[in-house]
Every structure is written in structure tokens, then in C-alpha cells.
Design a protein around this motif. Sequence first.
Motif, PDB file in Angstrom:
ATOM      1  N   ALA A 200     -13.344 -21.901  23.395  1.00 39.63           N
ATOM      2  CA  ALA A 200     -14.366 -22.170  22.386  1.00 39.63           C
ATOM      3  C   ALA A 200     -14.340 -21.013  21.401  1.00 39.63           C
ATOM      4  CB  ALA A 200     -15.736 -22.307  23.028  1.00 39.63           C
ATOM      5  N   LYS A 201     -13.439 -21.171  20.446  1.00 35.81           N
ATOM      6  CA  LYS A 201     -13.289 -20.128  19.423  1.00 35.81           C
ATOM      7  C   LYS A 201     -13.709 -20.706  18.082  1.00 35.81           C
ATOM      8  CE  LYS A 201     -10.000 -17.060  17.217  1.00 35.81           C
ATOM      9  NZ  LYS A 201      -8.697 -16.392  17.306  1.00 35.81           N
ATOM     10  N   TYR A 202     -14.718 -20.106  17.522  1.00 37.34           N
ATOM     11  CA  TYR A 202     -15.310 -20.641  16.291  1.00 37.34           C
ATOM     12  C   TYR A 202     -14.661 -20.052  15.046  1.00 37.34           C
ATOM     13  CZ  TYR A 202     -18.911 -22.981  18.972  1.00 37.34           C
ATOM     14  OH  TYR A 202     -19.572 -23.827  19.825  1.00 37.34           O
ATOM     15  N   ASN A 223      -9.223 -20.351   4.882  1.00 40.75           N
ATOM     16  CA  ASN A 223      -9.956 -20.111   6.132  1.00 40.75           C
ATOM     17  C   ASN A 223      -9.240 -20.845   7.271  1.00 40.75           C
ATOM     18  OD1 ASN A 223     -10.916 -22.879   6.351  1.00 40.75           O
ATOM     19  ND2 ASN A 223     -12.101 -22.371   4.519  1.00 40.75           N
ATOM     20  N   LYS A 224      -9.806 -20.744   8.472  1.00 40.79           N
ATOM     21  CA  LYS A 224      -9.140 -21.329   9.644  1.00 40.79           C
ATOM     22  C   LYS A 224      -9.899 -22.543  10.188  1.00 40.79           C
ATOM     23  CE  LYS A 224      -6.911 -16.936  10.941  1.00 40.79           C
ATOM     24  NZ  LYS A 224      -6.522 -16.016  12.034  1.00 40.79           N
ATOM     25  N   LYS A 225     -10.657 -23.189   9.276  1.00 41.00           N
ATOM     26  CA  LYS A 225     -11.561 -24.253   9.750  1.00 41.00           C
ATOM     27  C   LYS A 225     -10.844 -25.512  10.226  1.00 41.00           C
ATOM     28  CE  LYS A 225     -15.575 -22.607   7.275  1.00 41.00           C
ATOM     29  NZ  LYS A 225     -16.698 -22.825   6.397  1.00 41.00           N
ATOM     30  N   VAL A 254     -15.378 -17.553  25.280  1.00 35.07           N
ATOM     31  CA  VAL A 254     -16.203 -17.953  24.144  1.00 35.07           C
ATOM     32  C   VAL A 254     -16.166 -16.812  23.132  1.00 35.07           C
ATOM     33  CG1 VAL A 254     -18.541 -18.519  23.367  1.00 35.07           C
ATOM     34  CG2 VAL A 254     -17.714 -19.353  25.580  1.00 35.07           C
ATOM     35  N   LYS A 255     -16.017 -17.193  21.871  1.00 36.00           N
ATOM     36  CA  LYS A 255     -15.802 -16.184  20.836  1.00 36.00           C
ATOM     37  C   LYS A 255     -16.255 -16.696  19.495  1.00 36.00           C
ATOM     38  CE  LYS A 255     -11.940 -13.958  18.678  1.00 36.00           C
ATOM     39  NZ  LYS A 255     -10.554 -14.083  18.438  1.00 36.00           N
ATOM     40  N   PRO A 256     -17.005 -15.953  18.681  1.00 38.03           N
ATOM     41  CA  PRO A 256     -17.633 -14.659  18.975  1.00 38.03           C
ATOM     42  C   PRO A 256     -18.621 -14.718  20.141  1.00 38.03           C
ATOM     43  CG  PRO A 256     -17.695 -15.125  16.625  1.00 38.03           C
ATOM     44  CD  PRO A 256     -17.235 -16.369  17.311  1.00 38.03           C
ATOM     45  N   VAL A 280     -16.914  -9.671  19.164  1.00 37.17           N
ATOM     46  CA  VAL A 280     -15.829  -9.484  18.201  1.00 37.17           C
ATOM     47  C   VAL A 280     -16.102  -8.325  17.239  1.00 37.17           C
ATOM     48  CG1 VAL A 280     -15.126 -11.906  18.387  1.00 37.17           C
ATOM     49  CG2 VAL A 280     -16.702 -11.196  16.550  1.00 37.17           C
ATOM     50  N   SER A 281     -15.090  -8.086  16.422  1.00 36.40           N
ATOM     51  CA  SER A 281     -15.105  -6.915  15.548  1.00 36.40           C
ATOM     52  C   SER A 281     -16.341  -6.835  14.651  1.00 36.40           C
ATOM     53  CB  SER A 281     -13.836  -6.921  14.696  1.00 36.40           C
ATOM     54  OG  SER A 281     -13.737  -8.139  13.966  1.00 36.40           O
ATOM     55  N   GLY A 282     -16.745  -7.973  14.067  1.00 39.43           N
ATOM     56  CA  GLY A 282     -17.916  -7.950  13.171  1.00 39.43           C
ATOM     57  C   GLY A 282     -19.180  -7.578  13.924  1.00 39.43           C
ATOM     58  N   THR A 318     -14.797  -5.981  24.635  1.00 39.21           N
ATOM     59  CA  THR A 318     -15.642  -5.260  23.682  1.00 39.21           C
ATOM     60  C   THR A 318     -15.039  -3.936  23.264  1.00 39.21           C
ATOM     61  OG1 THR A 318     -17.773  -4.152  23.357  1.00 39.21           O
ATOM     62  CG2 THR A 318     -17.037  -4.379  25.639  1.00 39.21           C
ATOM     63  N   TYR A 319     -15.143  -3.650  21.969  1.00 39.82           N
ATOM     64  CA  TYR A 319     -14.671  -2.364  21.441  1.00 39.82           C
ATOM     65  C   TYR A 319     -15.566  -1.223  21.921  1.00 39.82           C
ATOM     66  CZ  TYR A 319     -12.132  -5.746  18.668  1.00 39.82           C
ATOM     67  OH  TYR A 319     -11.337  -6.810  18.307  1.00 39.82           O
ATOM     68  N   PHE A 320     -16.679  -1.558  22.557  1.00 39.88           N
ATOM     69  CA  PHE A 320     -17.564  -0.541  23.126  1.00 39.88           C
ATOM     70  C   PHE A 320     -17.218  -0.228  24.586  1.00 39.88           C
ATOM     71  CE2 PHE A 320     -20.794  -2.187  19.941  1.00 39.88           C
ATOM     72  CZ  PHE A 320     -20.905  -1.010  19.224  1.00 39.88           C
TER      73      PHE A 320
END
Length: 330
Positions: A200-202, A223-225, A254-256, A280-282, A318-320
Amino acid sequence: MKIVGKYPTTRLRRIRNSEWMRRLTSENNISIDDLILPIFIRDGKNKVDKIKTMPGVFRYSVDKLSLIMNKAKKMKIPMVAFFPYTPSNKKDKDGSEALNKDNLICRSIKYAKKYYPNIGIMCDVALDPYTSHGHDGVLINNDVDNDKTIKILVKQALLQAEMGCDVLAPSDMMDGRIGEIRKALDKKNFKNISIISYAAKYASNFYGPFRDAVGSTKNLKSNKKSYQMDFRNSNEAFREIGLDIREGADIVMVKPGLPYLDIIKNIKDNFKIPVFAYQVSGEYSLIKFGINKGLIKDEAILESLLAFKRAGASAIITYFALDLAKKLKN
Ligand code: PBG
């Protein structure tokens, strides 16, 4: 759900009013075992670059990977995910660099498996880091062609498997690719290589900084829609998940992350399969810039990651990961 009790005999603050009681009654927790660390790789020697849109995240040349891999090892992070920043002279319309056995990902997998055999390695299966147009597959009449793309993805997956990658993560959103990749892996006797499907990648606005980090922002003009999911939908996500499980996905993603906790929860309740979430990055950069500007406290990191556990995620990319691991250790 029946709510029992009534004020003043029931006072919920009694289970909140000391640190030790809050510890005893906490319903969810997060540990280092839940964290996957994404790592960006670049070409050249002796390079560690800052990524402007992702403060605190860097790109490493392969000879410098030990800088971050040593931290992952010390913190006992179970798995890392590699992402390549491909130089633009190696990008073309079919993403052929994806199939070069000396590309950045292949070299990183070999290096990591040699020196860090106990850390799991996960790699994306998708063409966007390698295509001159920034899409995840090959274009025919300006649209990503599903079945032609799958043929290349299968080769990319097999190559990464041969290099020693433990977990393949198709992030391309082509229909039917999980089944084809599983079949090809099994035929080559890669029976123990697992597949985490970005099921499930939006089509999300939260990937912006990542596209900077892998150098595809300038390439992608549209875009990638036509392949990533519409953010208005949830039933469609469950259909994606169901199909991917049937095709052989071991774990679904699942992403984001935070904007899609409802999807995580629903999958967990209905499919009984490990669900991973990708913060994700944002999401990372919004929180990180907020902390750096003093708008929010850095406990926001823990709060954002714990939300995934509440929703039912088994693990979080996670980048964290290193920041949180350090906090949890102390
Ligand atoms: C590429 C891919 C993307 C991310 C992971 N794999 C971006 C995209 O689909 O454009 C995003 C990760 C992030 O934003 O942190 N298939």
C-alpha cells in the motif's frame, strides 16, 4: 465497546500520576528491535555528503559505509535499507544501471554482508534511481508499462539476491510483480530470501526529500499517480495487500506512515501478517526542521514512532532509527 465506571469513584488520572505507574500501565512500547535504518549511497571515494532537505541524514560512498554501519551494529539495529544516488551519466530511459553487477547497491550489499553478516540487508526493487525520467519503470507512450517493467524488476531482484541481499522490497507498485519475483527467486533456489512488499504505497507528496536524496527530483517531470495509490482510497489498499500476500509477500508495508495509520490498523486486524510502516522522508524532515527551529520538542520523534506501534506495525523504517536507538539505550 462498553465504558464502565463513573466519576468520582473512577478517576483515570490515578493511573497517570506517577512515572512508575505510567510505566506499569503503558499499553504499547517501542524497542530497537522495531527499527530499520535507511542508508543513502553515492559514488566516489571518501565522500560523506549532507542532504540539504534532510538535516542529519547523509550519503556515503561505499568505502565510508562503515561510519554508519558501525553505529547500526553497536545499537543492534536489526536491518538496514540501502538506496543509491546514481550519477546522472549512468541514468537512461530503461534504467539499465539497475542491472549492472557493479552498481552502488551491489557493491554495498557485498561489502555489508562481508563485514556485518548479522545485520539484515533490504533493497528496493524499482527503477526510479536509475531512469533518466525518474519513474519506477519503463515508459511506453508516456506511461509506465506494467509488464515490460516487471521483466526488468525480476532481473534486478535476482541480481540483488545473488549479491547477498536478504530482503527484497519491491517499491514500484506494478501489478503482479510480487508473484513473478517470487517465482523467479524460487526457480533459482533463493527460497530463503524474503519479500517485503510495498503493497500500500500512496502517490504521496511526502516523498520530496527522498527524491532529492537519490537525485531523481530533477528527472521526474510528472507524478506517479498511474501506479502509486490514490490517497482518497482505503479499500483499494486492502485489495493490494490481499493480492500481494497471495502472490507470496512475507511482510507488507504501508507508506507513507503517519497519514495512513488507519490503513496499518485495518491490515493488522484483518490479515494477520507482519505489517511494516515507512516513516518517509517528508515526515522525517518536517519533524526534524520543527525540532531544529525549536517549534516542537525532540520527544516528538518517540511520539511519532510510537503511533505506529499503537496502530499495529511490527517494524518501522525511519531516518530516526539511530536517534531513537540512542535514546532507548539511555
Ligand atoms: C522509490 C521509492 C521512493 C521511496 C522509497 N522508494 C520514492 C518514490 O516512490 O518516489 C520514498 C521514501 C521516502 O520518501 O523516504 N520507488
